[in-house]
Design an enzyme around this catalytic site. Structure first.
Site, PDB file in Angstrom:
ATOM      1  N   LYS A   1     -33.779  26.605 -17.716  1.00 48.55           N
ATOM      2  CA  LYS A   1     -35.123  27.057 -18.110  1.00 48.55           C
ATOM      3  C   LYS A   1     -35.487  28.424 -17.530  1.00 48.55           C
ATOM      4  O   LYS A   1     -36.246  29.171 -18.132  1.00 48.55           O
ATOM      5  CB  LYS A   1     -36.168  26.018 -17.710  1.00 48.55           C
ATOM      6  CG  LYS A   1     -36.090  24.778 -18.597  1.00 48.55           C
ATOM      7  CD  LYS A   1     -37.385  24.003 -18.567  1.00 48.55           C
ATOM      8  CE  LYS A   1     -37.394  22.937 -19.641  1.00 48.55           C
ATOM      9  NZ  LYS A   1     -36.528  21.779 -19.275  1.00 48.55           N
TER      10      LYS A   1
ATOM     11  N   SER B   1     -26.983  21.248 -18.526  1.00 50.34           N
ATOM     12  CA  SER B   1     -28.215  22.055 -18.550  1.00 50.34           C
ATOM     13  C   SER B   1     -28.969  22.073 -17.217  1.00 50.34           C
ATOM     14  O   SER B   1     -29.724  23.003 -16.952  1.00 50.34           O
ATOM     15  CB  SER B   1     -29.134  21.557 -19.660  1.00 50.34           C
ATOM     16  OG  SER B   1     -29.382  20.163 -19.538  1.00 50.34           O
TER      17      SER B   1
ATOM     18  N   GLU C   1     -47.036  25.141 -20.318  1.00 49.98           N
ATOM     19  CA  GLU C   1     -47.182  23.692 -20.402  1.00 49.98           C
ATOM     20  C   GLU C   1     -45.967  23.088 -19.720  1.00 49.98           C
ATOM     21  O   GLU C   1     -44.917  23.725 -19.645  1.00 49.98           O
ATOM     22  CB  GLU C   1     -47.225  23.260 -21.877  1.00 49.98           C
ATOM     23  CG  GLU C   1     -45.854  23.080 -22.544  1.00 49.98           C
ATOM     24  CD  GLU C   1     -45.053  24.367 -22.705  1.00 49.98           C
ATOM     25  OE1 GLU C   1     -45.665  25.452 -22.702  1.00 49.98           O
ATOM     26  OE2 GLU C   1     -43.819  24.283 -22.817  1.00 49.98           O
TER      27      GLU C   1
HETATM   28  C1  PLP Z   1     -36.204  20.724 -20.136  1.00 46.20           C
HETATM   29  C2  PLP Z   1     -34.779  20.341 -20.029  1.00 46.20           C
HETATM   30  C3  PLP Z   1     -34.012  20.011 -21.170  1.00 46.20           C
HETATM   31  C4  PLP Z   1     -34.594  19.910 -22.557  1.00 46.20           C
HETATM   32  O1  PLP Z   1     -35.103  21.093 -23.074  1.00 46.20           O
HETATM   33  P1  PLP Z   1     -34.377  21.928 -24.202  1.00 46.20           P
HETATM   34  O2  PLP Z   1     -35.368  22.951 -24.581  1.00 46.20           O
HETATM   35  O3  PLP Z   1     -34.016  21.018 -25.317  1.00 46.20           O
HETATM   36  O4  PLP Z   1     -33.162  22.517 -23.579  1.00 46.20           O
HETATM   37  C5  PLP Z   1     -32.661  19.733 -21.001  1.00 46.20           C
HETATM   38  N1  PLP Z   1     -32.089  19.738 -19.785  1.00 46.20           N
HETATM   39  C6  PLP Z   1     -32.785  20.040 -18.668  1.00 46.20           C
HETATM   40  C7  PLP Z   1     -32.081  20.031 -17.355  1.00 46.20           C
HETATM   41  C8  PLP Z   1     -34.153  20.348 -18.749  1.00 46.20           C
HETATM   42  O5  PLP Z   1     -34.826  20.638 -17.628  1.00 46.20           O
END
Ligand code: PLP
Length: 400
Positions: A92, A382, A114
């Site tokens: 993010k 992610s 948000e």
């Molecule tokens: C917020 C988040 C997501 C989901 O958000 P996307 O916009 O779909 O990427 C996925 N993995 C992590 C670690 C997150 O913090």
């Protein structure tokens, strides 16, 4: 039109996307789009973005060959793109750095955001502190109660966290409230949106800022594995980490792209957050058109997932378009499968993954055993899972 040339001038990806907002925001969004397009072709702006990614975020993030887990599964080789190693622990921050630089370029001293689980709120509070901006984060009262460590993190970073008591008191209500703030304070305020959704130009600019993930993979995979992967797998909430790794691979047509939604208790149970897999109809929410979980009267349905970051009833418009064109495939992984992958990665590789990312890992674990040993699956890891240990412990009947 080539997929990579989208969106069109109105922000459309086929029938999806667009701008469905209050009159006062139409010109604000046009100004944002114009300023972003100028910034994107401004070498100084882009150099500064790259500089921040390197020195503040810690990029490039490495790719790691999960050899022991791959051997255990007995098929394809699984590689992990390590977004969990970024500053603040997830992808993010790539987007919030980009949008904070845009805010500064536009002379805005106040940013709003948000947040659901609090990850985007923390990433926004982080860049606001870094650039000396005032920061207000809207968060559902329900989420505030569930995610107190992240609420305190935001406060430590100097942000004001505003509790939202309307509706289900979760992410979608926080999004409504942030938009309301923006309508009122549009002159002074920049809205840092957290995923590849919302009205145009957000899906485009969030994608472009997150595309650094896939751009790095394009040179890292040949270096590490001798070639590009056969399959790229990423979890899909709003869709920002997935589009970030998919986008640079769109023209590499031999590379399969698989987006993994939250199947919750199973897509057939109705308790999930998988609009694409469940073939949800199109609808309009939060300023854009896309596939949206709703009942026969168009009321947005409640979602369910063990992972707060995937708990969203809609999906970014570019993913809806990639589903329509068939360039990407979308599947769902349920809570139990994600938890199994979570524990596997801990034990076989020494990495505690985010529950969101565990959905993508579980999909790779499902596919790998039936594949040859020289097949390469690249999974976007992610984020890191430290934030999720209380959830996992509670499910396992353990009190911390
Ligand atoms: C917020 C988040 C997501 C989901 O958000 P996307 O916009 O779909 O990427 C996925 N993995 C992590 C670690 C997150 O913090």
């Amino acid at each position: 039109m080539q997929t990579t040339e989208l969106p069109d001038a109105g922000g459309h990806f086929g029938q999806h996307g667009g701008v469905f907002v209050a009159e006062t925001l139409v010109s604000a969004l046009q100004t944002l789009r114009d300023e972003y397009l100028r910034a994107r072709s401004d070498a100084t702006f882009m150099a500064e973005f790259r500089h921040e990614l390197k020195h503040f975020v810690g990029r490039p993030s490495p790719i790691f060959h999960a050899k022991r887990w791959s051997e255990h599964l007995g098929g394809a080789q699984i590689y992990l793109k390590r977004e969990d190693l970024n500053h603040t622990g997830a992808h993010k921050i790539n987007n919030t750095v980009g949008q904070a630089l845009l805010a500064r370029r536009m002379g805005k001293r106040r940013v709003i955001a948000e947040t659901g689980a609090g990850q985007h709120g923390v990433a926004s509070a982080t860049v606001a502190a870094r650039f000396g901006m005032e920061c207000v984060v809207y968060m559902g009262a329900e989420d505030i109660a569930r995610q107190s460590p992240n609420v305190y993190r935001m406060k430590l970073l100097g942000a004001t966290v505003k509790a939202v008591h309307s509706g289900s008191k979760t992410l979608k209500d926080a999004l409504n409230e942030a938009m309301r703030d923006w309508v009122t304070n549009v002159e002074s305020t920049f809205y840092i949106l957290g995923t590849a959704a919302g009205p145009h130009p957000y899906p485009m600019l969030v994608r472009d800022f997150q595309a650094i993930i896939g751009e790095e993979c394009l040179w890292q995979m040949p270096e590490l594995a001798g070639r590009q992967p056969d399959v790229v797998v990423a979890c899909v909430g709003g869709g920002s980490n997935a589009i970030g790794i998919f986008y640079p691979y769109l023209q590499h047509e031999s590379v399969r792209l698989i987006g993994v939604e939250a199947g919750g208790e199973g897509v057939l149970s109705g308790r999930h957050a998988a609009p694409l897999t469940a073939n949800a109809p199109t609808g309009i929410l939060h300023g854009f058109r896309s596939y949206l979980m709703q009942d026969a009267d168009g009321q947005v349905l409640a979602t369910h997932s063990v992972s707060a970051g995937l708990d969203y009833p809609g999906v970014g418009p570019e993913h809806a378009w990639l589903k329509d064109t068939g360039r990407a495939e979308y599947v769902a992984i349920d809570d139990d499968e994600a938890l199994r992958a979570f524990h596997d990665l801990c034990r076989y590789e020494g990495i505690i993954p985010a529950l969101e990312s565990s959905h993508a890992l579980a999909q790779a674990a499902k596919m790998a055993p039936g594949m040859d040993r020289d097949v390469i699956l690249l999974v976007n890891l992610s984020g890191r899972g430290d934030k999720d240990i209380n959830t996992v412990a509670a499910i396992s009947g353990i009190t911390l």
